[in-house]
Design an enzyme around this catalytic site. Structure first.
Site, short mmCIF file in Angstrom:
data_model
loop_
_atom_site.label_atom_id
_atom_site.label_comp_id
_atom_site.label_asym_id
_atom_site.label_seq_id
_atom_site.Cartn_x
_atom_site.Cartn_y
_atom_site.Cartn_z
N HIS A 1 0.82 -1.21 0.00
CA HIS A 1 0.00 0.00 0.00
C HIS A 1 0.86 1.27 0.00
O HIS A 1 0.89 1.98 -0.98
CB HIS A 1 -1.03 0.04 1.15
CG HIS A 1 -1.85 -1.19 1.27
ND1 HIS A 1 -2.61 -1.66 0.24
CD2 HIS A 1 -2.00 -2.09 2.30
CE1 HIS A 1 -3.23 -2.77 0.61
NE2 HIS A 1 -2.88 -3.06 1.86
N ASP B 1 -4.84 -8.68 -3.06
CA ASP B 1 -5.06 -8.41 -1.64
C ASP B 1 -6.29 -9.12 -1.07
O ASP B 1 -6.24 -10.33 -0.82
CB ASP B 1 -5.12 -6.88 -1.45
CG ASP B 1 -5.07 -6.46 0.01
OD1 ASP B 1 -5.12 -7.33 0.89
OD2 ASP B 1 -4.98 -5.25 0.29
C1 NGQ Z 1 -5.08 -7.83 6.28
N1 NGQ Z 1 -5.76 -6.14 4.74
O1 NGQ Z 1 -4.09 -8.19 6.91
O2 NGQ Z 1 -5.83 -8.65 5.78
C2 NGQ Z 1 -5.35 -6.38 6.11
C3 NGQ Z 1 -6.40 -5.91 7.07
C4 NGQ Z 1 -5.18 -5.03 9.08
C5 NGQ Z 1 -5.52 -4.97 4.19
N2 NGQ Z 1 -4.85 -4.13 4.89
C6 NGQ Z 1 -6.06 -6.09 8.49
N3 NGQ Z 1 -5.92 -4.68 2.98
O3 NGQ Z 1 -4.55 -4.28 8.34
O4 NGQ Z 1 -5.10 -5.00 10.30
ZN ZN Z 2 -3.11 -7.08 2.75
#
Ligand code: NGQ
Ligand code: ZN
Length: 458
Positions: free
Chosen positions: A273, A324
């Protein structure tokens, strides 16, 4: 040794016609010869359309495919990334080893059909539902390894370090118990994965500190310094403004600023990101050689923001793309949205290039994402040249809005004019895995996927 004859192919020097590609028994490319029009012999397979290197998907959380299309209702007027995350945690809780196998197997088939030949799994669902490790600490990671191997996708599995709930060092929440992995647990997972992945030419293993929220930066530094050189290291960073604010409150620095100052960030790193960055952070990432892991569909879905791509490319930065959350599986759409985000912000067109460059945006996007993705996943892919793995897509002219397009116009038509997936056949490591748009295991894998979804929701 099998040989292919493609009417045209995207080579490192650009598009070429009548390209013969010889493939070695180990699935790598042995030789590439453009301009081959003479008598060929019968061992040469004639390819039906333009050939491009298969795309790398540098960031996936396979299990989240189970909630695609199921998190699109506003349940709270303040719906946000953080309320989505609660729903995602509930989905995670329902995924056992067999569900993960079924979800990942079908997911990887869908990825192949869309044109992704190598995937990076940023994998943090390590433990059983009560938080205790499985007898094999790599039980869940190994399910991903076997799913990818069974359908023929190349995989870089990135087991995740996950140690705390936030910058304030709060202990993990109950919903995060399944993610818990400190340095010792991570080493045990890596050790077990070495056994599961022995003899594979399509598997690599890296590591992923989840985020600076979930892993103190000192631990990120220690782990990175202890790893053998060339190990891929991925981390989520600066995705949401709340993360930036919390990081400043806890440490006095912005997340990318902190990471660049405290960790040995270099070309083996992939910053996932990196949405909210200033000019100094952007220049520092570019100068480090780290790859920005951009996930435009998920970043749009979660309301993250828009990565400053034009500025980053002008600074010499490298990027790749990731699906993602697996809300949608389509590299063509990821790249289209990446460029369109820039247009919407800047009120101009054709922005995914160095500021002094001109030329095809579709081709620039495809080529940059191939190079960045291959680096970030530590895989010998993304280039049609001797020594690289034979990971190839045959495009289908009947599905291109401009059926007579040649050279870079093919990628512009595929990315910007696409309403259908432009992929016909897909080869990974010298083996055809998708032919005429179909994968041999798709019906069976779909049935197992559907059964897993039903078990998860009842
Ligand atoms: C994840 N996903 O690890 O799946 C994360 C969300 C977080 C994205 N950041 C959870 N797109 O960042 O704590
Ligand atoms: Zn992620």
């Amino acid at each position: 040794m099998p040989s292919l004859l493609a009417p045209s192919a995207l080579l490192p020097s650009g598009w070429a016609r009548d390209v013969r590609i010889d493939i070695a028994p180990d699935g790598t490319i042995a030789a590439v010869s453009p301009g081959v029009t003479r008598q060929l012999g019968d061992r040469v397979e004639r390819i039906s359309g333009p050939v491009v290197p298969g795309m790398t998907n540098l960031h996936s959380h396979a299990f989240q495919r189970a909630m695609a299309g199921r998190a699109e209702k506003r349940r709270d007027p303040a719906d946000s990334f953080w309320t989505w995350r609660e729903a995602m945690y509930r989905a995670a809780d329902a995924v056992g080893p067999d569900e993960l196998s079924a979800i990942a197997t079908y997911l990887f088939i869908e990825m192949l059909k869309a044109g992704y030949t190598t995937v990076g799994e940023f994998h943090y669902l390590h433990n059983d539902r009560d938080g205790t490790p499985f007898a094999d600490p790599a039980e869940m990671s190994a399910r991903l390894v076997h799913a990818a191997a069974s359908v023929g996708a190349a995989l870089t599995v990135l087991p995740v370090l996950y140690m705390r709930a936030g910058f304030d060092d709060a202990p993990l929440e109950p919903a995060q118990r399944r993610f818990a992995a400190d340095e010792e647990r991570l080493l045990a997972i890596l050790e077990s994965l070495r056994w599961h992945g022995r003899d594979s030419t399509t598997l690599r293993v890296g590591v992923a500190p989840h985020s600076l929220r979930a892993v103190p930066v000192e631990v990120v530094r220690q782990v990175a310094s202890a790893l053998p050189e060339d190990t891929s290291i991925h981390i989520h960073v600066a995705e949401q403004m709340r993360e930036v604010e919390d990081c400043i409150a806890a440490t006095g620095a912005r997340p990318v600023e902190l990471l660049m100052a405290e960790a040995p960030v270099g070309p083996d790193w992939c910053l996932i990101h990196a949405t909210h960055i200033g000019q100094d952070e952007l220049s520092d990432i570019a100068a480090s050689g780290a790859v920005a892991g951009l996930c435009p569909i998920t970043e749009a879905n979660l309301g993250d923001g828009v990565f400053p791509l034009g500025e980053f490319l002008t600074a010499g930065g490298r990027f790749g793309i990731g699906s993602d959350s697996n809300a949608a599986l389509n590299p063509w759409e990821e790249l289209r949205l990446l460029e369109y985000g820039q247009r919407l912000v800047h009120g101009r067109r054709c922005l995914s290039l160095h500021e002094d460059a001109t030329g095809s945006v579709g081709s620039a996007l495809w080529r940059a994402a191939l190079a960045g993705g291959a680096t970030a996943l530590g895989q010998p892919t993304g280039v049609i040249a001797p020594g690289f793995r034979a990971d190839l897509l045959v495009l289908d002219r009947d599905r291109l809005v401009q059926p007579d397009a040649e050279a870079d116009d093919i990628l512009d038509a595929a990315i910007f004019g696409g309403s259908a997936l432009p992929v016909r056949d897909v080869m990974v490591a010298g083996l055809w895995r998708v032919t005429a748009g179909h994968h041999a295991q798709e019906a069976q894998a779909r049935a197992a996927f559907v059964a897993a979804l039903r078990r998860m929701t009842t």
